[in-house]
Every structure is written in structure tokens, then in C-alpha cells.
Scaffold this motif. Structure first.
Motif, PDB file in Angstrom:
ATOM      1  N   LEU A   6      -8.978   7.712   3.341  1.00 28.00           N
ATOM      2  CA  LEU A   6     -10.219   7.033   3.692  1.00 28.00           C
ATOM      3  C   LEU A   6     -11.452   7.881   3.428  1.00 28.00           C
ATOM      4  N   VAL A  12       0.871  -1.172   0.000  1.00 28.15           N
ATOM      5  CA  VAL A  12       0.000   0.000   0.000  1.00 28.15           C
ATOM      6  C   VAL A  12       0.910   1.225   0.000  1.00 28.15           C
ATOM      7  N   MET A  53      -3.367   5.764   1.695  1.00 31.46           N
ATOM      8  CA  MET A  53      -4.796   5.592   1.892  1.00 31.46           C
ATOM      9  C   MET A  53      -5.413   6.950   2.183  1.00 31.46           C
ATOM     10  N   ILE A  74      -7.658   3.698  -1.753  1.00 33.57           N
ATOM     11  CA  ILE A  74      -6.434   3.017  -1.320  1.00 33.57           C
ATOM     12  C   ILE A  74      -5.593   2.798  -2.571  1.00 33.57           C
TER      13      ILE A  74
END
Lengths: 64, 64
Positions: free
Chosen positions: A53, A48, A51, A58
Motif C-alpha cells: 500500500l 490478489v 499488496m 496491488i
């Protein structure tokens, strides 16, 4: 609902990998197990990157 | 809103690390930069174990 869309960043281009992901398990071997709210499941060798949110976003980077 | 609470797993005990995280940047050095919706920012040497977005939950494991 608060799931997020998962994208793969390929040279600055973000390609949708999975919609509405809910569960992500980060395996120590560097793979990610991802399951969305429809029960779709995928595993990918990627990390990853970021991110966001509140934006339901993502961003992954594939590992070779 | 769709932020998530971030917990640290210490021997099976989940301790709250940050509430309502919005942005997480995964640095290649193994540290995480986390910012919540109130603008609070923290950096931690940890890996993400698991995310349950519908439950607004992100679980970290500290790296030594």
C-alpha cells in the motif's frame, strides 16, 4: 490520496490493469470488482497476490 | 502515508485487527500475511471482503 495502481502479473511481467483503484470487492465466485477514483469500473477473474500500500501497488494473478 | 486499517467483520460488527497495514500477501492456502508500517506481522485464515483505500479500510471475513 491513497488509492493504488493495480497490475496483472503475467509470467513475472507486471502489466498495469487500472490506475488509482479505490474500491475492490472480492466476490465469492473468485471475481474482483474494481473501481477507481475516476469512477472507472472493471470486473476481472483474478486473485490478489500481494499488496504494497505504501507503494500504491496491488498485484493480481489471473485465474483461468 | 497510505497504509490501511484492517478490520474483521463478525456478523456485521467490524473489529480492528491491525492498524496501518502496508503489505498483505495472499497465500494460496487461504491465509493472509499482513505487515504494518511498524513491522508488526500477523497471519490469519481469512478472505478479504472489501477494500476502500481512500478510507484506509480493509475488511476481512474469517474462514473457519
Amino acid at each position: 490520496m491513497c488509492e493504488a495502481n493495480v497490475y496483472i502479473d503475467r509470467n513475472g511481467q507486471e502489466k498495469l490493469f487500472m490506475e488509482q483503484a479505490n474500491i475492490i470487492i472480492f466476490h465469492k465466485d473468485g471475481t474482483l470488482f474494481i473501481e477507481n477514483i475516476f469512477g472507472e469500473r472493471k470486473t476481472i477473474a483474478a486473485r490478489v497476490k500481494e499488496m504494497k500500500l505504501v507503494e500504491h501497488k496491488i498485484i493480481l494473478e489471473e485465474s483461468w
